[in-house]
Write an enzyme that holds these catalytic residues in place. Structure first.
Site, PDB file in Angstrom:
ATOM      1  N   THR A  22     -57.711  48.357  71.141  1.00 39.81           N
ATOM      2  CA  THR A  22     -57.431  47.813  69.736  1.00 39.81           C
ATOM      3  C   THR A  22     -57.038  46.479  69.818  1.00 39.81           C
ATOM      4  O   THR A  22     -56.695  45.580  70.993  1.00 39.81           O
ATOM      5  CB  THR A  22     -56.553  48.587  68.756  1.00 39.81           C
ATOM      6  OG1 THR A  22     -56.820  48.118  67.392  1.00 39.81           O
ATOM      7  CG2 THR A  22     -55.229  48.696  69.198  1.00 39.81           C
ATOM      8  N   ASN A  23     -56.751  45.721  68.823  1.00 41.37           N
ATOM      9  CA  ASN A  23     -56.151  44.239  68.722  1.00 41.37           C
ATOM     10  C   ASN A  23     -54.669  44.510  67.839  1.00 41.37           C
ATOM     11  O   ASN A  23     -54.672  45.125  66.958  1.00 41.37           O
ATOM     12  CB  ASN A  23     -57.224  43.354  67.867  1.00 41.37           C
ATOM     13  CG  ASN A  23     -57.504  42.514  68.833  1.00 41.37           C
ATOM     14  OD1 ASN A  23     -57.328  42.043  69.855  1.00 41.37           O
ATOM     15  ND2 ASN A  23     -58.539  41.635  68.091  1.00 41.37           N
ATOM     16  N   ALA A  24     -53.836  43.602  68.211  1.00 38.45           N
ATOM     17  CA  ALA A  24     -52.494  43.594  67.413  1.00 38.45           C
ATOM     18  C   ALA A  24     -52.729  42.977  66.327  1.00 38.45           C
ATOM     19  O   ALA A  24     -52.927  41.579  66.178  1.00 38.45           O
ATOM     20  CB  ALA A  24     -51.602  42.980  68.381  1.00 38.45           C
ATOM     21  N   PRO A  90     -60.971  41.817  64.910  1.00 44.08           N
ATOM     22  CA  PRO A  90     -61.720  43.054  65.472  1.00 44.08           C
ATOM     23  C   PRO A  90     -61.428  42.942  67.003  1.00 44.08           C
ATOM     24  O   PRO A  90     -61.472  41.932  67.498  1.00 44.08           O
ATOM     25  CB  PRO A  90     -63.182  42.603  65.022  1.00 44.08           C
ATOM     26  CG  PRO A  90     -63.071  41.364  63.828  1.00 44.08           C
ATOM     27  CD  PRO A  90     -61.727  40.802  64.481  1.00 44.08           C
TER      28      PRO A  90
END
Ligand code: C5P
Length: 209
Positions: A22-24, A90
């Protein structure tokens, strides 16, 4: 009054049924922009990845998990919208193969082959026609230059540049950049204040223009 599409939050790309990349992103800036958009009298549709923030009740929220799902939902909604604010983070990579059972530990290194996911803002930017697109860029070096390259590559009308300090913070410090390379505004303050100022600029330059 305009109908505005917001992409917000991170996306998830699963490796196996329980693990994901995921991304922060907390979705907080997206949430503040949604509030500012509604306060300015506009309609807002949010396509969001998994977040803890509570979006305003007046917003229509479409929940997604993966970047491909975000792209599909955003593309569908963009048809009825006047403009896009792409504030989501995203996940840019996904594993080439998703294991359908949980990967068991072996004591050996695990090599993952990752491939790029589609870029939501760039895809909608390329299809925008007479609609407008505002992107966000989080940069750690050559900030202004990199943000301007993204502005052009993703067919944006404005690019909001912020740094890694923005992540999971109540505050933000941004520059709003225009297509001609000029700095339209340097903004600093709570994410609510910054979002309100961004919406003023979007209103003047893109909605009422
Ligand atoms: O990740 P990057 O810095 O390139 O993001 C810049 C802009 O592009 C942001 O507005 C972000 O929401 C958008 N983006 C996207 N889809 C991606 C990566 C970024 O829409 N896969």
């Amino acid at each position: 009054m305009a109908r505005i599409l917001l992409t917000s939050g991170p996306t998830r790309q699963y490796i196996d049924p329980v693990r994901y990349l995921t991304n922060a992103s907390s979705g907080r800036m997206g949430c503040c922009l949604a509030e500012a958009t509604i306060a300015a009298g506009h309609e807002v549709i949010i396509v969001s990845g998994p977040v803890q923030v509570s979006y305003p009740e007046k917003a229509k929220v479409i929940w997604v998990n993966t970047t491909d799902e975000m792209l599909d939902a955003a593309r569908q909604q963009f048809k009825q919208c006047d403009g896009l604010i792409g504030v989501a983070a995203p996940c840019d990579y996904r594993p080439e193969f998703v294991q359908d059972q949980k990967i068991a530990k072996t004591g050996e290194p695990l090599v993952l082959q990752l491939i790029e996911t589609p870029d939501v803002v760039a895809t909608l930017g390329a299809e925008k026609g007479s609609r407008w697109v505002v992107g966000f860029a989080l940069e750690t070096e050559d900030r202004r230059f990199r943000a301007l390259v993204k502005l052009e590559k993703k067919s944006c009308d404005l690019m909001v540049l912020n740094g890694p300090e923005a992540m999971n913070s109540e505050e933000n410090q941004v520059e709003v950049l225009a297509k001609d390379g000029s700095v339209v505004a340097s903004l600093e303050g709570s994410k609510t204040e910054v979002a309100n100022r961004i919406m003023q600029i979007v209103g003047q330059r893109l909605i009422d223009a």
